[in-house]
Write a protein that holds these residues in place. Structure first.
Motif, PDB file in Angstrom:
ATOM      1  N   ALA A  16      38.341  32.234  31.495  1.00  0.00           N
ATOM      2  CA  ALA A  16      37.272  32.411  32.474  1.00  0.00           C
ATOM      3  C   ALA A  16      36.419  33.634  32.142  1.00  0.00           C
ATOM      4  O   ALA A  16      35.191  33.591  32.248  1.00  0.00           O
ATOM      5  CB  ALA A  16      37.862  32.540  33.880  1.00  0.00           C
ATOM      6  N   ALA A  17      37.064  34.711  31.716  1.00  0.00           N
ATOM      7  CA  ALA A  17      36.334  35.932  31.363  1.00  0.00           C
ATOM      8  C   ALA A  17      35.449  35.698  30.147  1.00  0.00           C
ATOM      9  O   ALA A  17      34.304  36.169  30.095  1.00  0.00           O
ATOM     10  CB  ALA A  17      37.301  37.079  31.109  1.00  0.00           C
ATOM     11  N   GLU A  18      35.968  34.976  29.174  1.00  0.00           N
ATOM     12  CA  GLU A  18      35.171  34.683  27.974  1.00  0.00           C
ATOM     13  C   GLU A  18      33.952  33.825  28.321  1.00  0.00           C
ATOM     14  O   GLU A  18      32.860  34.061  27.800  1.00  0.00           O
ATOM     15  CB  GLU A  18      36.047  34.008  26.915  1.00  0.00           C
ATOM     16  CG  GLU A  18      37.060  34.935  26.308  1.00  0.00           C
ATOM     17  CD  GLU A  18      38.077  34.255  25.409  1.00  0.00           C
ATOM     18  OE1 GLU A  18      38.642  34.948  24.557  1.00  0.00           O
ATOM     19  OE2 GLU A  18      38.319  33.040  25.576  1.00  0.00           O
ATOM     20  N   LEU A  19      34.131  32.858  29.203  1.00  0.00           N
ATOM     21  CA  LEU A  19      33.013  32.011  29.629  1.00  0.00           C
ATOM     22  C   LEU A  19      31.954  32.850  30.365  1.00  0.00           C
ATOM     23  O   LEU A  19      30.750  32.700  30.122  1.00  0.00           O
ATOM     24  CB  LEU A  19      33.489  30.878  30.525  1.00  0.00           C
ATOM     25  CG  LEU A  19      34.224  29.728  29.831  1.00  0.00           C
ATOM     26  CD1 LEU A  19      34.819  28.769  30.865  1.00  0.00           C
ATOM     27  CD2 LEU A  19      33.274  28.991  28.906  1.00  0.00           C
TER      28      LEU A  19
ATOM     29  N   ALA B  73      37.864  46.375  33.586  1.00  0.00           N
ATOM     30  CA  ALA B  73      39.031  45.840  32.889  1.00  0.00           C
ATOM     31  C   ALA B  73      40.270  45.728  33.789  1.00  0.00           C
ATOM     32  O   ALA B  73      40.799  44.626  33.964  1.00  0.00           O
ATOM     33  CB  ALA B  73      39.328  46.671  31.641  1.00  0.00           C
ATOM     34  N   PRO B  74      40.758  46.824  34.363  1.00  0.00           N
ATOM     35  CA  PRO B  74      41.965  46.688  35.188  1.00  0.00           C
ATOM     36  C   PRO B  74      41.720  45.894  36.462  1.00  0.00           C
ATOM     37  O   PRO B  74      42.590  45.134  36.902  1.00  0.00           O
ATOM     38  CB  PRO B  74      42.365  48.135  35.498  1.00  0.00           C
ATOM     39  CG  PRO B  74      41.126  48.935  35.322  1.00  0.00           C
ATOM     40  CD  PRO B  74      40.333  48.219  34.255  1.00  0.00           C
ATOM     41  N   VAL B  75      40.531  46.028  37.023  1.00  0.00           N
ATOM     42  CA  VAL B  75      40.240  45.305  38.264  1.00  0.00           C
ATOM     43  C   VAL B  75      40.155  43.803  37.986  1.00  0.00           C
ATOM     44  O   VAL B  75      40.605  42.986  38.800  1.00  0.00           O
ATOM     45  CB  VAL B  75      38.959  45.849  38.935  1.00  0.00           C
ATOM     46  CG1 VAL B  75      38.631  45.065  40.188  1.00  0.00           C
ATOM     47  CG2 VAL B  75      39.123  47.336  39.258  1.00  0.00           C
ATOM     48  N   SER B  76      39.633  43.418  36.837  1.00  0.00           N
ATOM     49  CA  SER B  76      39.576  41.997  36.480  1.00  0.00           C
ATOM     50  C   SER B  76      40.980  41.417  36.355  1.00  0.00           C
ATOM     51  O   SER B  76      41.223  40.270  36.770  1.00  0.00           O
ATOM     52  CB  SER B  76      38.810  41.802  35.167  1.00  0.00           C
ATOM     53  OG  SER B  76      37.454  42.154  35.347  1.00  0.00           O
ATOM     54  N   CYS B  77      41.902  42.186  35.801  1.00  0.00           N
ATOM     55  CA  CYS B  77      43.296  41.728  35.712  1.00  0.00           C
ATOM     56  C   CYS B  77      43.879  41.538  37.106  1.00  0.00           C
ATOM     57  O   CYS B  77      44.594  40.566  37.369  1.00  0.00           O
ATOM     58  CB  CYS B  77      44.125  42.709  34.886  1.00  0.00           C
ATOM     59  SG  CYS B  77      43.689  42.708  33.136  1.00  0.00           S
ATOM     60  N   TRP B  78      43.575  42.458  38.019  1.00  0.00           N
ATOM     61  CA  TRP B  78      44.051  42.349  39.392  1.00  0.00           C
ATOM     62  C   TRP B  78      43.466  41.107  40.061  1.00  0.00           C
ATOM     63  O   TRP B  78      44.181  40.361  40.738  1.00  0.00           O
ATOM     64  CB  TRP B  78      43.680  43.612  40.177  1.00  0.00           C
ATOM     65  CG  TRP B  78      44.143  43.596  41.592  1.00  0.00           C
ATOM     66  CD1 TRP B  78      45.361  43.990  42.070  1.00  0.00           C
ATOM     67  CD2 TRP B  78      43.401  43.158  42.732  1.00  0.00           C
ATOM     68  NE1 TRP B  78      45.411  43.819  43.430  1.00  0.00           N
ATOM     69  CE2 TRP B  78      44.218  43.305  43.859  1.00  0.00           C
ATOM     70  CE3 TRP B  78      42.112  42.653  42.897  1.00  0.00           C
ATOM     71  CZ2 TRP B  78      43.802  42.977  45.136  1.00  0.00           C
ATOM     72  CZ3 TRP B  78      41.688  42.309  44.175  1.00  0.00           C
ATOM     73  CH2 TRP B  78      42.529  42.480  45.275  1.00  0.00           C
TER      74      TRP B  78
ATOM     75  N   ALA C  95      43.424  41.124  26.026  1.00  0.00           N
ATOM     76  CA  ALA C  95      42.157  40.516  25.599  1.00  0.00           C
ATOM     77  C   ALA C  95      41.218  40.377  26.794  1.00  0.00           C
ATOM     78  O   ALA C  95      40.017  40.650  26.677  1.00  0.00           O
ATOM     79  CB  ALA C  95      42.412  39.157  24.950  1.00  0.00           C
ATOM     80  N   LEU C  96      41.746  39.967  27.955  1.00  0.00           N
ATOM     81  CA  LEU C  96      40.945  39.878  29.176  1.00  0.00           C
ATOM     82  C   LEU C  96      40.345  41.237  29.514  1.00  0.00           C
ATOM     83  O   LEU C  96      39.148  41.352  29.782  1.00  0.00           O
ATOM     84  CB  LEU C  96      41.804  39.382  30.343  1.00  0.00           C
ATOM     85  CG  LEU C  96      41.253  39.597  31.755  1.00  0.00           C
ATOM     86  CD1 LEU C  96      39.916  38.897  31.944  1.00  0.00           C
ATOM     87  CD2 LEU C  96      42.262  39.147  32.788  1.00  0.00           C
ATOM     88  N   ALA C  97      41.173  42.275  29.461  1.00  0.00           N
ATOM     89  CA  ALA C  97      40.682  43.629  29.745  1.00  0.00           C
ATOM     90  C   ALA C  97      39.585  44.016  28.757  1.00  0.00           C
ATOM     91  O   ALA C  97      38.581  44.623  29.138  1.00  0.00           O
ATOM     92  CB  ALA C  97      41.837  44.622  29.695  1.00  0.00           C
ATOM     93  N   GLY C  98      39.766  43.647  27.496  1.00  0.00           N
ATOM     94  CA  GLY C  98      38.762  43.956  26.483  1.00  0.00           C
ATOM     95  C   GLY C  98      37.445  43.246  26.730  1.00  0.00           C
ATOM     96  O   GLY C  98      36.374  43.841  26.618  1.00  0.00           O
ATOM     97  N   VAL C  99      37.513  41.977  27.102  1.00  0.00           N
ATOM     98  CA  VAL C  99      36.288  41.214  27.394  1.00  0.00           C
ATOM     99  C   VAL C  99      35.568  41.846  28.576  1.00  0.00           C
ATOM    100  O   VAL C  99      34.355  42.079  28.533  1.00  0.00           O
ATOM    101  CB  VAL C  99      36.619  39.726  27.674  1.00  0.00           C
ATOM    102  CG1 VAL C  99      35.402  38.996  28.229  1.00  0.00           C
ATOM    103  CG2 VAL C  99      37.126  39.043  26.420  1.00  0.00           C
TER     104      VAL C  99
ATOM    105  N   GLU D 133      51.528  36.627  27.080  1.00  0.00           N
ATOM    106  CA  GLU D 133      50.796  36.983  28.291  1.00  0.00           C
ATOM    107  C   GLU D 133      50.198  38.377  28.181  1.00  0.00           C
ATOM    108  O   GLU D 133      49.061  38.607  28.591  1.00  0.00           O
ATOM    109  CB  GLU D 133      51.707  36.891  29.511  1.00  0.00           C
ATOM    110  CG  GLU D 133      52.094  35.469  29.860  1.00  0.00           C
ATOM    111  CD  GLU D 133      53.204  35.377  30.876  1.00  0.00           C
ATOM    112  OE1 GLU D 133      53.152  34.470  31.714  1.00  0.00           O
ATOM    113  OE2 GLU D 133      54.148  36.211  30.832  1.00  0.00           O
ATOM    114  N   ILE D 134      50.954  39.296  27.601  1.00  0.00           N
ATOM    115  CA  ILE D 134      50.440  40.658  27.405  1.00  0.00           C
ATOM    116  C   ILE D 134      49.217  40.633  26.505  1.00  0.00           C
ATOM    117  O   ILE D 134      48.199  41.270  26.794  1.00  0.00           O
ATOM    118  CB  ILE D 134      51.529  41.592  26.857  1.00  0.00           C
ATOM    119  CG1 ILE D 134      52.578  41.862  27.936  1.00  0.00           C
ATOM    120  CG2 ILE D 134      50.927  42.901  26.345  1.00  0.00           C
ATOM    121  CD1 ILE D 134      53.802  42.615  27.458  1.00  0.00           C
ATOM    122  N   GLU D 135      49.288  39.880  25.419  1.00  0.00           N
ATOM    123  CA  GLU D 135      48.140  39.777  24.512  1.00  0.00           C
ATOM    124  C   GLU D 135      46.917  39.213  25.237  1.00  0.00           C
ATOM    125  O   GLU D 135      45.798  39.709  25.060  1.00  0.00           O
ATOM    126  CB  GLU D 135      48.495  38.900  23.311  1.00  0.00           C
ATOM    127  CG  GLU D 135      49.439  39.559  22.327  1.00  0.00           C
ATOM    128  CD  GLU D 135      49.790  38.655  21.162  1.00  0.00           C
ATOM    129  OE1 GLU D 135      48.974  37.768  20.816  1.00  0.00           O
ATOM    130  OE2 GLU D 135      50.881  38.827  20.594  1.00  0.00           O
TER     131      GLU D 135
END
Length: 76
Positions: free
Chosen positions: A65-68, A45-50, A31-35, A25-27
């Motif tokens: 979803a972020a990659e799409l 990045a942090p707001v997308s995680c929230w 990766a989500l934050a990076g995208v 999950e951390i990975e």
């Protein structure tokens, strides 16, 4: 006093009364934050995680979803 990231995550999870994220999950969250950071401004990045947490999505679902979204923005 500064602690390492894993200690912070574990302790913060305890304070919030939730189970800490797994390594997988951390990975996915990183990766989500990076995208998000590369597809827009770094502050996304942090707001997308929230937003993903608020939407009750798993880290893996949020990353997908972020990659799409990032892919569709590149094609525009």
């Amino acid at each position: 006093m500064t602690v390492d990231a894993q200690s912070w995550i574990t302790r913060y999870s305890e304070v919030l009364g939730v189970t800490p994220p797994s390594d997988t999950e951390i990975e996915a969250l990183l990766a989500l934050a990076g995208v998000a950071a590369h597809a827009s401004e770094r502050t996304a990045a942090p707001v997308s995680c929230w937003v993903a947490a608020k939407a009750n999505k798993t880290a893996e679902e949020a990353l997908s979803a972020a990659e799409l979204l990032a892919s569709s923005l590149q094609q525009s």
